[in-house]
Design a protein around this motif. Structure first.
Motif, PDB file in Angstrom:
ATOM      1  N   GLU A 185      -3.721  54.676   4.716  1.00 21.46           N
ATOM      2  CA  GLU A 185      -3.053  55.956   4.966  1.00 21.46           C
ATOM      3  C   GLU A 185      -1.541  55.814   4.822  1.00 21.46           C
ATOM      4  O   GLU A 185      -0.870  56.736   4.329  1.00 21.46           O
ATOM      5  CB  GLU A 185      -3.407  56.459   6.365  1.00 21.46           C
ATOM      6  CG  GLU A 185      -4.826  56.983   6.499  1.00 21.46           C
ATOM      7  CD  GLU A 185      -5.185  57.362   7.922  1.00 21.46           C
ATOM      8  OE1 GLU A 185      -5.854  58.391   8.122  1.00 21.46           O
ATOM      9  OE2 GLU A 185      -4.796  56.616   8.845  1.00 21.46           O
ATOM     10  N   VAL A 186      -1.005  54.679   5.246  1.00 17.29           N
ATOM     11  CA  VAL A 186       0.432  54.439   5.090  1.00 17.29           C
ATOM     12  C   VAL A 186       0.794  54.390   3.611  1.00 17.29           C
ATOM     13  O   VAL A 186       1.787  54.973   3.169  1.00 17.29           O
ATOM     14  CB  VAL A 186       0.845  53.124   5.791  1.00 17.29           C
ATOM     15  CG1 VAL A 186       2.327  52.847   5.553  1.00 17.29           C
ATOM     16  CG2 VAL A 186       0.568  53.195   7.281  1.00 17.29           C
ATOM     17  N   PHE A 189       0.637  57.871   2.163  1.00 15.16           N
ATOM     18  CA  PHE A 189       1.786  58.645   2.655  1.00 15.16           C
ATOM     19  C   PHE A 189       3.032  58.321   1.833  1.00 15.16           C
ATOM     20  O   PHE A 189       3.747  59.230   1.390  1.00 15.16           O
ATOM     21  CB  PHE A 189       2.017  58.327   4.130  1.00 15.16           C
ATOM     22  CG  PHE A 189       3.317  58.856   4.683  1.00 15.16           C
ATOM     23  CD1 PHE A 189       3.438  60.175   5.073  1.00 15.16           C
ATOM     24  CD2 PHE A 189       4.436  58.022   4.806  1.00 15.16           C
ATOM     25  CE1 PHE A 189       4.639  60.665   5.583  1.00 15.16           C
ATOM     26  CE2 PHE A 189       5.627  58.500   5.314  1.00 15.16           C
ATOM     27  CZ  PHE A 189       5.730  59.827   5.700  1.00 15.16           C
ATOM     28  N   LYS A 437       5.380  53.047   8.203  1.00 14.47           N
ATOM     29  CA  LYS A 437       4.209  53.254   9.047  1.00 14.47           C
ATOM     30  C   LYS A 437       4.531  54.216  10.189  1.00 14.47           C
ATOM     31  O   LYS A 437       3.729  55.098  10.527  1.00 14.47           O
ATOM     32  CB  LYS A 437       3.727  51.914   9.614  1.00 14.47           C
ATOM     33  CG  LYS A 437       2.511  52.040  10.513  1.00 14.47           C
ATOM     34  CD  LYS A 437       2.111  50.688  11.091  1.00 14.47           C
ATOM     35  CE  LYS A 437       0.919  50.835  12.043  1.00 14.47           C
ATOM     36  NZ  LYS A 437       0.536  49.535  12.642  1.00 14.47           N
ATOM     37  N   ALA A 440       4.595  57.715   8.826  1.00  6.45           N
ATOM     38  CA  ALA A 440       3.237  58.194   8.566  1.00  6.45           C
ATOM     39  C   ALA A 440       2.521  58.548   9.866  1.00  6.45           C
ATOM     40  O   ALA A 440       1.807  59.558   9.950  1.00  6.45           O
ATOM     41  CB  ALA A 440       2.448  57.122   7.803  1.00  6.45           C
ATOM     42  N   GLU A 443       3.804  61.862  11.221  1.00  3.19           N
ATOM     43  CA  GLU A 443       3.257  63.015  10.507  1.00  3.19           C
ATOM     44  C   GLU A 443       1.826  63.302  10.961  1.00  3.19           C
ATOM     45  O   GLU A 443       1.440  64.460  11.154  1.00  3.19           O
ATOM     46  CB  GLU A 443       3.268  62.763   8.995  1.00  3.19           C
ATOM     47  CG  GLU A 443       2.705  63.945   8.213  1.00  3.19           C
ATOM     48  CD  GLU A 443       2.959  63.853   6.729  1.00  3.19           C
ATOM     49  OE1 GLU A 443       2.044  63.443   6.004  1.00  3.19           O
ATOM     50  OE2 GLU A 443       4.083  64.200   6.298  1.00  3.19           O
ATOM     51  N   LYS A 444       1.048  62.243  11.155  1.00  2.66           N
ATOM     52  CA  LYS A 444      -0.327  62.435  11.623  1.00  2.66           C
ATOM     53  C   LYS A 444      -0.347  63.004  13.035  1.00  2.66           C
ATOM     54  O   LYS A 444      -1.214  63.806  13.394  1.00  2.66           O
ATOM     55  CB  LYS A 444      -1.082  61.109  11.556  1.00  2.66           C
ATOM     56  CG  LYS A 444      -2.594  61.262  11.640  1.00  2.66           C
ATOM     57  CD  LYS A 444      -3.305  59.966  11.305  1.00  2.66           C
ATOM     58  CE  LYS A 444      -4.822  60.143  11.379  1.00  2.66           C
ATOM     59  NZ  LYS A 444      -5.546  58.892  11.048  1.00  2.66           N
TER      60      LYS A 444
END
Length: 480
Positions: A185-186, A189, A437, A440, A443-444
């Motif tokens: 995910e990082v 992103f 990280k 990211a 944002e999550k």
């Protein structure tokens, strides 16, 4: 033209509103608008209880909470009084922030989230002490400024609003506590950020230090231990008051006025490990033997056990360092510096061999950034005191001997050096992975907050007054 609000969905986005944490504690006043029949009974009771009738407008009702027009007015006034710029936000944004806080607090109650009353009272005490500094210690001036008749009602008002704020904070934590990001995910992103929009990170430094602390003589340590034993004897054998001994003799400034009192909770660590271990080993009414922490020597009196909470009083005495020992320590660090300058030993090896700072010596003296838990310090975010010590140093240059103080106020000496310097640069995935990280993850968290807010607003009674229906809310507060 509609008024606008950014809705301020998560505290990490509120840089211009950080001071609101205690400014919200001035939202006193009462309501002018008649609460409609479909308003929850708890809100009606609250309005009647606070005398909120025909004096001040109700801006909104959120669950069991009301927001008054004066809440927004006084928040704006206090921001200006504290010198904060109000150019970056408007009345609607402050209103949106208040709506969010009340939504969190209301849902926290529904979810049976609890807060510690003793902790809230302690926070109120700290806030009032801060306020009193602005009125030269005059409680009368403070009460006049906040339009309160007496100190008791002022403290009660502060308590309730601090409780609401603490509930809101705990609810926010609960919403995001399980949010995590995977390495994939990082990577996604970072790859989704257009190259021209990638963040730039400021100049970063790695800093190391060597610390030499003057040694306390064994005679001085024993003198302090014997003195604490005498206080213990006076209480146990002569019936003297431990509280009075603490007020008169403890060197813990934070607890001196209240007789050395602290409330400890087994499930919420407070105080250093050694202190907690001794406190939790005592029976009610028992006084400990003298014991040592990084702050000095203590004795503890266990006053009361209330479930998980322990009311303890303590007396702290700090051994004094003689002038001769201070002189010896300075001469020692000057010799260490010269040895490094002469090339006989590296800074890192000297730290491992000589430094008295156990947190850094085994890493060659490298300081850990408390904000990021790595060795890099961004220049623009560095602690001003540390920046002042290294600002004129070239890489690997050793500073002159610096006279410093530890957290107890005791003198210590240190050398600092810059071991690496990375100039300002565009974000690089490999080198700046930890920072990326964090972006990211934030944002999550925003996405989790947005989802939670949308769902909770639908399920919560919310009424917005006509005066604020033109605000351009990003969340569906108007339930359109």
């Amino acid at each position: 033209m509609p008024l606008t609000t950014n809705n301020l969905k998560f505290t990490i986005k509120q840089k211009t509103l950080n001071v609101l944490a205690f400014l919200l504690a001035v939202t006193v006043g009462s309501a002018q608008e008649i609460i409609e029949e479909n308003t929850p009974q708890t809100v009606k009771d609250s309005v009647v209880k606070t005398g909120a009738l025909k004096v001040d407008g109700v801006a909104a009702v959120v669950g069991d909470y009301i927001i008054l027009d004066s809440d927004i007015d006084k928040t704006l006034l206090q921001l200006k009084a504290q010198g904060a710029s109000t150019a970056n936000f408007d009345r609607c944004q402050l209103f949106g922030k208040l709506l969010e806080d009340k939504l969190y607090a209301h849902q926290a109650i529904q979810d049976s989230i609890e807060v510690n009353d003793a902790e809230i009272r302690s926070r109120v005490d700290q806030q009032i002490n801060q306020f009193l500094q602005q009125t030269n210690g005059s409680m009368d001036e403070l009460l006049e400024f906040y339009k309160k008749d007496d100190e008791v009602s002022f403290r009660e008002e502060m308590f309730e609003i601090n409780k609401s704020n603490m509930l809101a904070a705990k609810m926010q934590d609960k919403v995001i506590e399980e949010v995590e990001v995977t390495p994939e995910e990082v990577r996604q992103f970072f790859n989704n950020i257009p190259k021209e929009e990638r963040p730039r990170f400021g100049t970063e430094l790695k800093v190391a230090q060597i610390v030499i602390e003057p040694k306390v003589s064994e005679e001085e340590n024993q003198r302090v231990i014997d003195q604490l034993k005498e206080y213990k004897r006076q209480v146990e054998e002569e019936g003297r008051s431990f509280t009075s001994r603490a007020v008169l003799y403890t060197e813990d400034g934070a607890s001196k006025k209240n007789g050395g009192l602290y409330t400890l909770n087994r499930s919420k660590p407070r105080m250093v490990k050694e202190f907690r271990e001794v406190a939790f080993s005592l029976q009610e009414g028992e006084i400990s033997e003298p014991f040592k922490t990084d702050y000095g020597y203590h004795i503890i009196y266990l006053e009361k056990i209330r479930g998980q909470e322990y009311d303890v009083r303590h007396i702290l005495l700090m051994p004094k360092v003689s002038d001769d020992k201070i002189k010896e320590a300075k001469e020692e660090i000057e010799k260490i510096r010269q040895t490094i300058i002469d090339g006989d030993i590296s800074f890192a090896d000297a730290a491992k061999e000589f430094s008295n700072e156990k947190e850094t010596k085994y890493q060659g003296g490298q300081l850990i950034n408390p904000a990021t838990q790595d060795y890099n310090f961004e220049l623009t975010k560095m602690d001003p005191e540390l920046y002042g010590q290294i600002q004129d140093l070239d890489n690997n240059e050793v500073s002159q001997v610096i006279t410093d103080q530890d957290r107890t106020g005791a003198i210590k000496f240190k050398l600092v050096t810059v071991t690496d310097r990375i100039d300002e640069h565009e974000a690089d995935y490999g080198r700046d992975y930890l920072k990326i990280k964090d972006l990211a993850l934030n944002e999550k968290r925003f996405e989790a907050i947005e989802k939670w807010q949308d769902e909770t607003i639908k399920e919560t009674y919310i009424k917005i007054s006509e005066a604020y229906r033109n605000c351009d809310f990003k969340s569906n507060w108007l339930k359109k």
